[in-house]
Design an enzyme around this catalytic site. Structure first.
Site, PDB file in Angstrom:
ATOM      1  CB  SER A  32      -0.949   0.003   1.202  1.00  0.00           C
ATOM      2  OG  SER A  32      -1.818  -1.095   1.170  1.00  0.00           O
TER       3      SER A  32
ATOM      4  CG  HIS B 119      -2.465   3.889   2.948  1.00  0.00           C
ATOM      5  ND1 HIS B 119      -3.796   3.537   3.000  1.00  0.00           N
ATOM      6  CD2 HIS B 119      -1.768   2.721   3.012  1.00  0.00           C
ATOM      7  CE1 HIS B 119      -3.899   2.219   3.093  1.00  0.00           C
ATOM      8  NE2 HIS B 119      -2.689   1.711   3.106  1.00  0.00           N
TER       9      HIS B 119
END
Length: 242
Positions: free
Chosen positions: A143, A207
């Site tokens: 991610s 993220h």
């Protein structure tokens, strides 16, 4: 929230061997590992859960061990990029990489894109670990690296239109430019990170770090003159579907 089932309108279908190679490698690692649940040799029930925990601990990032200087721990932010915890985790990440990685790779070039992906992914996981230095939780997944791809995509292709499914609009497929979709996505990550606790779940901070690194890299490397403000014209046969 924005569904992971989205595609940049008019994204070229040319060669992107690094993107496809990364997707293939992540899928292969997952299928042969214990998290997929496909290999009976890993056992079942409690035995399988114990094997999975050991596997994630071995190949994932454990912040407490990383900053204690445990042997091999410095490599785990790289190995963790290719390990995923579930089918949903894997397929969601790979779909995002497919949607946004092809155009980013074609713009950057193969070698640069690979170094960018691994480097930003490593730093994103390192940033999360630094903010949770005492955590014993294992962190795995691509991610952070994929968020960096999103950040670079936003800078390089702000006008590229993305088809998204919005649950609060009954999952109607709507098209928005990247400069609308991606800031909305990162805002959701920011809000979720503020509510996150140190426990199993999504590493939203990774993220955010990855997205910021990708945006900064694209700005520093390509400058203002190379941005593509509109999506390429779609092929005559129409939009490809994932």
């Amino acid at each position: 929230m924005i569904s992971k089932w989205s595609r940049a309108v008019g994204s070229p279908g040319g060669a992107a061997p690094v993107t496809y190679g990364l997707i293939g490698l992540c899928c292969l690692v997952f299928v042969i590992g214990p998290a997929a649940g496909l290999n009976p040799a890993y056992g079942s029930g409690d035995a399988l859960l114990a094997t999975q925990r050991a596997y994630f601990h071995r190949w994932g990032v454990v912040p407490a061990e990383l900053f204690e200087g445990s042997p091999g721990a410095a490599l785990t932010p790289a190995t963790a990029l290719f390990v995923h915890g579930s089918w949903v985790h894997l397929l969601g990440n790979m779909l995002f990489l497919y949607v946004f990685g092809v155009m980013a790779e074609e713009r950057m070039g193969r070698v640069q894109f690979l170094l960018f992906y691994v480097g930003c992914g490593y730093l994103a996981l390192l940033g999360y670990a630094a903010a949770n230095a005492g955590s014993e939780q294992s962190l795995v997944g691509a991610s952070g690296a994929i968020s960096a791809v999103l950040g670079a995509f936003l800078y390089l292709f702000p006008g590229a239109r993305v088809t998204s499914l919005l649950p609060f609009l009954f999952f109607l497929p709507l098209r928005f430019p990247a400069w609308v979709v991606l800031p909305f996505w990162v805002t959701l990550q920011w809000l979720a990170a503020g509510r996150a606790t140190d426990g199993p779940g999504v590493a939203y901070l990774a993220h955010l770090v990855g997205f910021g690194l990708g945006l900064l890299y694209a700005w520093a490397r390509f400058g203002r003159t190379t941005r593509v403000r509109a999506a390429p014209a779609p092929a005559p046969e129409g939009e490809n579907q994932p």
